[in-house]
Design a protein around this motif. Structure first.
Motif, PDB file in Angstrom:
ATOM      1  N   ALA A 559       0.824  -1.213   0.000  1.00  0.00           N
ATOM      2  CA  ALA A 559       0.000   0.000   0.000  1.00  0.00           C
ATOM      3  C   ALA A 559       0.856   1.259   0.000  1.00  0.00           C
ATOM      4  N   ASP A 560       2.033   1.181   0.611  1.00  0.00           N
ATOM      5  CA  ASP A 560       2.905   2.363   0.685  1.00  0.00           C
ATOM      6  C   ASP A 560       3.782   2.526  -0.551  1.00  0.00           C
ATOM      7  N   ALA A 561       3.891   1.471  -1.360  1.00  0.00           N
ATOM      8  CA  ALA A 561       4.771   1.524  -2.531  1.00  0.00           C
ATOM      9  C   ALA A 561       4.150   2.390  -3.620  1.00  0.00           C
ATOM     10  N   PRO A 562       4.974   2.957  -4.505  1.00  0.00           N
ATOM     11  CA  PRO A 562       4.428   3.722  -5.638  1.00  0.00           C
ATOM     12  C   PRO A 562       3.524   2.837  -6.490  1.00  0.00           C
ATOM     13  N   ALA A 563       2.404   3.390  -6.910  1.00  0.00           N
ATOM     14  CA  ALA A 563       1.428   2.612  -7.684  1.00  0.00           C
ATOM     15  C   ALA A 563       2.024   2.189  -9.020  1.00  0.00           C
ATOM     16  N   GLU A 564       1.801   0.911  -9.362  1.00  0.00           N
ATOM     17  CA  GLU A 564       2.261   0.398 -10.649  1.00  0.00           C
ATOM     18  C   GLU A 564       1.078   0.326 -11.611  1.00  0.00           C
ATOM     19  N   GLY A 565       0.854  -0.834 -12.184  1.00  0.00           N
ATOM     20  CA  GLY A 565      -0.228  -0.985 -13.148  1.00  0.00           C
ATOM     21  C   GLY A 565      -1.588  -1.100 -12.488  1.00  0.00           C
ATOM     22  N   VAL A 566      -2.624  -1.216 -13.333  1.00  0.00           N
ATOM     23  CA  VAL A 566      -3.993  -1.307 -12.840  1.00  0.00           C
ATOM     24  C   VAL A 566      -4.181  -2.536 -11.960  1.00  0.00           C
ATOM     25  N   MET A 567      -3.614  -3.682 -12.364  1.00  0.00           N
ATOM     26  CA  MET A 567      -3.846  -4.905 -11.610  1.00  0.00           C
ATOM     27  C   MET A 567      -3.242  -4.822 -10.213  1.00  0.00           C
ATOM     28  N   ASP A 568      -2.031  -4.272 -10.096  1.00  0.00           N
ATOM     29  CA  ASP A 568      -1.433  -4.112  -8.763  1.00  0.00           C
ATOM     30  C   ASP A 568      -2.284  -3.190  -7.893  1.00  0.00           C
ATOM     31  N   ARG A 569      -2.784  -2.131  -8.481  1.00  0.00           N
ATOM     32  CA  ARG A 569      -3.646  -1.204  -7.738  1.00  0.00           C
ATOM     33  C   ARG A 569      -4.916  -1.903  -7.275  1.00  0.00           C
ATOM     34  N   LEU A 570      -5.519  -2.669  -8.199  1.00  0.00           N
ATOM     35  CA  LEU A 570      -6.745  -3.383  -7.862  1.00  0.00           C
ATOM     36  C   LEU A 570      -6.515  -4.384  -6.729  1.00  0.00           C
ATOM     37  N   MET A 571      -5.465  -5.173  -6.852  1.00  0.00           N
ATOM     38  CA  MET A 571      -5.229  -6.202  -5.846  1.00  0.00           C
ATOM     39  C   MET A 571      -4.906  -5.588  -4.490  1.00  0.00           C
ATOM     40  N   THR A 572      -4.262  -4.440  -4.470  1.00  0.00           N
ATOM     41  CA  THR A 572      -4.033  -3.751  -3.198  1.00  0.00           C
ATOM     42  C   THR A 572      -5.367  -3.421  -2.536  1.00  0.00           C
ATOM     43  N   GLY A 573      -6.294  -2.876  -3.312  1.00  0.00           N
ATOM     44  CA  GLY A 573      -7.618  -2.591  -2.765  1.00  0.00           C
ATOM     45  C   GLY A 573      -8.346  -3.840  -2.319  1.00  0.00           C
ATOM     46  N   VAL A 574      -8.217  -4.926  -3.106  1.00  0.00           N
ATOM     47  CA  VAL A 574      -8.862  -6.201  -2.741  1.00  0.00           C
ATOM     48  C   VAL A 574      -8.322  -6.695  -1.398  1.00  0.00           C
ATOM     49  N   TYR A 575      -7.011  -6.625  -1.202  1.00  0.00           N
ATOM     50  CA  TYR A 575      -6.412  -7.109   0.049  1.00  0.00           C
ATOM     51  C   TYR A 575      -6.837  -6.246   1.235  1.00  0.00           C
ATOM     52  N   LEU A 576      -6.884  -4.939   1.049  1.00  0.00           N
ATOM     53  CA  LEU A 576      -7.320  -4.053   2.139  1.00  0.00           C
ATOM     54  C   LEU A 576      -8.774  -4.347   2.517  1.00  0.00           C
ATOM     55  N   GLN A 577      -9.608  -4.560   1.515  1.00  0.00           N
ATOM     56  CA  GLN A 577     -11.002  -4.902   1.771  1.00  0.00           C
ATOM     57  C   GLN A 577     -11.110  -6.262   2.462  1.00  0.00           C
ATOM     58  N   LEU A 578     -10.338  -7.214   1.996  1.00  0.00           N
ATOM     59  CA  LEU A 578     -10.366  -8.562   2.547  1.00  0.00           C
ATOM     60  C   LEU A 578      -9.973  -8.574   4.022  1.00  0.00           C
ATOM     61  N   THR A 579      -9.019  -7.732   4.397  1.00  0.00           N
ATOM     62  CA  THR A 579      -8.525  -7.717   5.777  1.00  0.00           C
ATOM     63  C   THR A 579      -9.259  -6.725   6.655  1.00  0.00           C
ATOM     64  N   GLY A 580     -10.338  -6.137   6.145  1.00  0.00           N
ATOM     65  CA  GLY A 580     -11.205  -5.314   6.982  1.00  0.00           C
ATOM     66  C   GLY A 580     -10.800  -3.869   7.148  1.00  0.00           C
ATOM     67  N   ASP A 581      -9.804  -3.389   6.411  1.00  0.00           N
ATOM     68  CA  ASP A 581      -9.431  -1.969   6.483  1.00  0.00           C
ATOM     69  C   ASP A 581     -10.265  -1.221   5.441  1.00  0.00           C
ATOM     70  N   HIS A 582     -11.545  -1.032   5.763  1.00  0.00           N
ATOM     71  CA  HIS A 582     -12.488  -0.527   4.766  1.00  0.00           C
ATOM     72  C   HIS A 582     -12.216   0.919   4.343  1.00  0.00           C
ATOM     73  N   PRO A 583     -11.873   1.840   5.255  1.00  0.00           N
ATOM     74  CA  PRO A 583     -11.549   3.201   4.777  1.00  0.00           C
ATOM     75  C   PRO A 583     -10.378   3.220   3.802  1.00  0.00           C
ATOM     76  N   ALA A 584      -9.313   2.475   4.132  1.00  0.00           N
ATOM     77  CA  ALA A 584      -8.154   2.441   3.226  1.00  0.00           C
ATOM     78  C   ALA A 584      -8.520   1.743   1.922  1.00  0.00           C
ATOM     79  N   ALA A 585      -9.367   0.715   2.015  1.00  0.00           N
ATOM     80  CA  ALA A 585      -9.793   0.015   0.799  1.00  0.00           C
ATOM     81  C   ALA A 585     -10.587   0.944  -0.101  1.00  0.00           C
ATOM     82  N   ARG A 586     -11.467   1.750   0.502  1.00  0.00           N
ATOM     83  CA  ARG A 586     -12.254   2.689  -0.308  1.00  0.00           C
ATOM     84  C   ARG A 586     -11.338   3.712  -0.985  1.00  0.00           C
ATOM     85  N   GLU A 587     -10.348   4.201  -0.243  1.00  0.00           N
ATOM     86  CA  GLU A 587      -9.416   5.171  -0.810  1.00  0.00           C
ATOM     87  C   GLU A 587      -8.657   4.548  -1.988  1.00  0.00           C
ATOM     88  N   ALA A 588      -8.229   3.301  -1.811  1.00  0.00           N
ATOM     89  CA  ALA A 588      -7.507   2.623  -2.893  1.00  0.00           C
ATOM     90  C   ALA A 588      -8.411   2.383  -4.097  1.00  0.00           C
TER      91      ALA A 588
END
Length: 920
Positions: A559-588
């Protein structure tokens, strides 16, 4: 008087006996079509009042579709008329049809917003720029239609749309589906049963055969016996009536008909018509047939190009006169039009192969002189009789050009044709793979599969092999099995990793994304362990491999790394949502959506919006989730992304379940499950069943809710994947009097809440401990849960307050109970959660509280239609009509129309009042 439209301009009947015959026939063909004419004329009348209308006219060849379009042009006395006709031999020319249609209004491109204007200039070849987003082209088409109708009605006629290039059809249909209040009428004519471009999602009008009385009016000069025979053979087809009667010999017209005087009734009608036209064409002088052949092979209708090419074959403009007098073609200025598509088809197919090849070569030379390299390449390909690398290279450049303009169907066709002209097996394989990839991108899954089947295996080039795997996986994920898609990508990474390590990361990332869609935790773990050092795979490697702290540490780094492609960005949001960090997931998720919009990565936009919808639901923002899901579903359906559409229907069902919209929930989940269950889309199936369970729970049917929720849990076969629904499972089990069926879920929820350390999960775990634990500890858990809910989901907090209030009432602590139940009731009413509000109201009344509140109908914007709500929300945020139109894919005039209708419903008179209203 019938008006003929040629190259976008309207003109009266040309003089001359031949022209009179042609127009007389056209007027006769439309005779008797009372219902069809009335419907078209009503659209024109509505356009004069500022309303827009669209109609897809379809039927068999010769049935009168073109005549109905001509009738519309004749009745559009005060309208600007644009017209284009599809040509089968030229349907791979990306955006060629769109360019032809808009030639008369090209000067208006400069009035469009710059991004839209740039998109049109790019696809029309007026600039060397690419197009990052085909939606910008569709929106530009919509805006251009709106601008062209600024001073009066506009009539757009698209004839033989099945033979128009697919990118043009897509953009025109995209605009047509979004017309509302521009004063534009669009009529598409499509021949039933003809292969070619698909026109989707438009109102349809089937043109059927004439009845016997109307048919008889078309052959008034024939003796009754002869007329009856012709009518019987024509089967109500107007063109067949006219052509069969015109082809009769004097003896036949006099009634001397033997049993074989007319063609066999079992023969196909279009074939008989084409043979009739061909017979008439063969009566023309040789030089006239040459000009007609060249014109039939050409797609521009440009008389200069046709004559320049015909001149290379020994014909001249004078040779057109016999064809014009016979009524086969219509000439106007520098434009040439065939009287009927079957005439064009007969002129082309009836010529010997050698002549057709010569015509294409002549056109290629003429177009080369005119600087039209793309059309030249296609004509060179049509003239090729065997492998030709020079032509294949030209076609590959055409494919690259189409690819850069997001014209994937045309790019695929160009790559495929280039492959067929390629002798070298490696180059042929590469071009076929490229064709398959573009077909997948265009939503042509069957064609992608057919192209993939032609790729010679094994592939020697590992890069081509990886691209081949990705094309196959796209089809599997989009239309078949996400589990199979993940396997294809995983196998490809294993095979090509040593030689192409640069492609391994993207293959494995795509694979883990597909495995998440399948809900297959074992497969997720298997994929992530292939390269656990890769940041995007280190997260699931830890979470699903038993090292949760390591997975969370990897997630923080990702999450802290510079954003790469669309898929990396998407999976970061998926992982944040999966682990219950909903505000950070929404931001991502919001960042991914913004990236897709800004960078024109619209193919990923429905997926990014789906992630955003999930985060909004987790935060209890149901109105926002609904609006975003509606937009995403519209895009997924436009792109033919059946897989993503199923996910989105399941997601859209959840806010409907919370609001108690039973019929809507059953419809949405039914459509989702129809797709997900047979294909093993576990996450989609689980989400659909979860929505049904929440509906049943809200409506007080706990046993049914438990059944739905437990079944959903079996589809998400890992506690982490089931985590969001565990609290509902526990409440349903307790309410159904089956607390023993809550124990496993309660234990898993507590363990994961402790391991992940998220306040929202901790709040759910404490609430469920209050339900399942000792009664003397319940209050402690309820109070702790309410504190943990602060700053989180109002919906979840209200759920806790309701359960706490019910518990207090059972202990006869009425005053304390009323406080919690009142808070729950107010929150549920504010959210429009009717079943939950009803339950809170009943409990509050039983506790002696005042319950005389009115349930809010989706807040202050409740009276609005879904489209009006979206427009109003954006207008309240300060967006202009053009900005709103760009985001919602509407014309600015339609946006204004929606606001005009919404203001009286909301009791406001200006945009400035909207922000305050929505904040109230």
């Amino acid at each position: 008087m019938i008006a003929e439209v040629v190259s976008g301009s309207c003109r009266a009947d040309p003089t001359g006996p031949g022209a009179a015959v042609v127009h007389g026939r056209r007027e006769q063909v439309v005779r008797g079509r009372y219902a069809e004419r009335e419907r078209i004329e009503r659209l024109l009348a509505d356009a004069r009042e500022g309303a827009s209308g669209v109609l897809l006219v379809h039927g068999e060849a010769g049935i009168g579709k073109t005549a109905l379009l001509d009738h519309a042009a004749a009745r559009a006395h005060d309208a600007r008329v644009l017209r284009v006709e599809g040509i089968e031999s030229e349907m791979e020319m990306a955006f060629g049809g769109l360019h032809q249609l808009f030639l008369p209004v090209m000067d208006l491109i400069d009035t469009l917003p710059e991004l839209q204007a740039a998109a049109l200039r790019a696809v029309f070849g007026l600039s060397g720029d690419g197009v990052r987003d085909r939606f910008s082209v569709g929106l530009a088409v919509l805006t251009l239609l709106s601008e062209a109708s600024a001073h009066g009605p506009l009539l757009c006629l698209v004839d033989d749309a099945q033979w128009l290039d697919q990118p043009s059809v897509d953009m025109l249909a995209f605009a047509a589906r979004r017309l509302r209040a521009e004063g534009v009428v669009m009529l598409f004519a499509v021949r039933d049963g003809a292969p070619g471009a698909a026109v989707k999602g438009l109102p349809r009008l089937l043109v059927e055969g004439l009845d016997r009385a109307d048919a008889a009016e078309l052959v008034p000069d024939l003796p009754p016996y002869v007329a009856d025979r012709v009518i019987e053979e024509a089967r109500g087809n107007p063109l067949a009536l006219i052509e069969l009667s015109a082809a009769l010999t004097p003896a036949q017209r006099a009634g001397r008909l033997g049993p074989s005087a007319l063609p066999d009734a079992a023969a196909g009608l279009p074939v008989r018509l084409q043979e009739g036209f061909l017979e008439q064409l063969r009566r023309l002088p040789e030089a006239a047939q040459v000009v007609l052949l060249v014109a039939a092979a050409d797609d521009t209708g440009d008389l200069t190009v046709v004559l320049r090419a015909a001149g290379r074959l020994g014909s001249a403009v004078e040779d057109l006169e016999p064809a014009e007098r016979a009524g086969f073609v219509l000439l106007s200025g520098e434009a040439l039009r065939f009287r009927h598509p079957l005439v064009r088809y007969a002129a082309y197919q009836g010529a010997p192969l050698a002549r057709r090849i010569a015509a294409h070569r002549a056109l290629a030379e003429a177009l080369g002189e005119a600087g039209q390299a793309h059309r030249r390449a296609w004509h060179l390909a049509a003239a090729s009789t065997g492998p030709d690398e020079r032509v294949a290279e030209e076609l590959e450049r055409v494919a690259e050009w189409a690819d850069s303009r997001q014209a994937m169907a045309s790019a695929s066709a160009a790559y495929e044709r280039a492959a067929r002209l390629t002798a070298d097996p490696r180059s042929r394989a590469r071009r076929l793979v490229a064709a398959a990839q573009r077909a997948a991108d265009a939503g042509q899954d069957e064609r992608c599969g057919a192209l993939a089947d032609q790729v010679p295996l094994p592939l020697e080039d590992p890069g081509v092999a990886a691209s081949f795997a990705r094309a196959r996986a796209v089809v599997e994920l989009g239309y078949r099995s996400p589990r199979a898609a993940a396997r294809i990508l995983l196998d490809s990474a294993d095979l090509t990793g040593a030689e192409r390590p640069d492609m391994t990361a993207s293959l494995l990332t795509d694979a883990v994304h597909a495995a998440f869609s399948a809900g297959d935790a074992a497969l997720i773990g298997e994929i992530s362990l292939r390269s656990p050092a890769l940041p995007v795979l280190a997260v699931p490697a830890g979470l699903f491999g038993g090292d949760v702290p390591g997975g969370l540490e990897a997630l923080r780094a990702l999450a802290d790394a510079p954003a790469e492609g669309v898929m990396d960005r998407l999976m970061t949001g998926v992982y944040l949502q999966l682990t219950g960090d909903h505000p950070a997931a929404r931001e991502a998720a919001a960042a991914v959506v913004a990236h897709c919009r800004d960078q024109g990565v619209s193919g990923w936009l429905p997926t990014a919006l789906h992630l955003l919808v999930q985060t909004e639901l987790s935060l209890g923002r149901h109105d926002e989730a609904s609006a975003e899901a509606v937009e995403a579903l519209r895009l997924a359906e436009y792109y033919d992304l059946a897989h993503r559409a199923a996910h989105l229907r399941a997601a859209l069902a959840m806010p409907a379940a919370v609001r108690g919209e039973e019929e809507r929930v059953r419809t949405l989940t039914g459509e989702a499950l129809e797709y997900t269950r047979p294909r093993g889309v576990g996450r989609g199936t689980a989400d659909a069943l979860w929505a049904r369970g929440v509906l049943e729970l809200g409506l007080g049917r706990a046993e049914a809710a438990l059944e739905r929720l437990e079944t959903a849990g079996t589809e998400a076969a890992h506690p982490l994947l089931r985590l969001p629904m565990l609290a509902d499972v526990i409440e349903a089990a307790v309410r159904a009097g089956r607390p023993e069926r809550a124990s496993d879920a309660a234990r898993a929820l507590g363990e994961w809440a402790s391991a992940l350390g998220r306040p929202a999960l901790a709040a759910s775990a404490r609430r469920c401990l209050a339900l399942t634990g000792p009664d003397d500890e319940a209050e402690e858990h309820f109070v702790a849960a309410l504190a943990l809910h602060e700053g989180g989901s109002d919906y979840d907090r209200a759920r806790t307050a309701l359960l706490y209030g019910e518990w207090l009432r059972r202990l006869r602590r009425q005053i304390d109970a009323r406080e919690q139940l009142r808070a729950a009731l107010d929150a549920f009413e504010g959210l429009g959660a009717r079943p939950w509000a009803d339950r809170a109201r009943t409990e509050l009344g039983a506790a002696g509280g005042e319950t005389g509140l009115t349930v809010r109908e989706d807040g202050p914007i409740g009276p609005l239609s879904p489209q009006e709500r979206e427009v109003v929300r954006l207008a309240a945020a300060g967006a202009s009509n053009r900005e709103i139109g760009a985001q919602l894919f509407l014309s600015p005039r339609t946006v204004g129309h929606h606001l005009y209708r919404a203001f009286p419903k909301l009791g406001v008179s200006s945009r400035t009042e909207l922000a305050g209203l929505l904040a109230s």
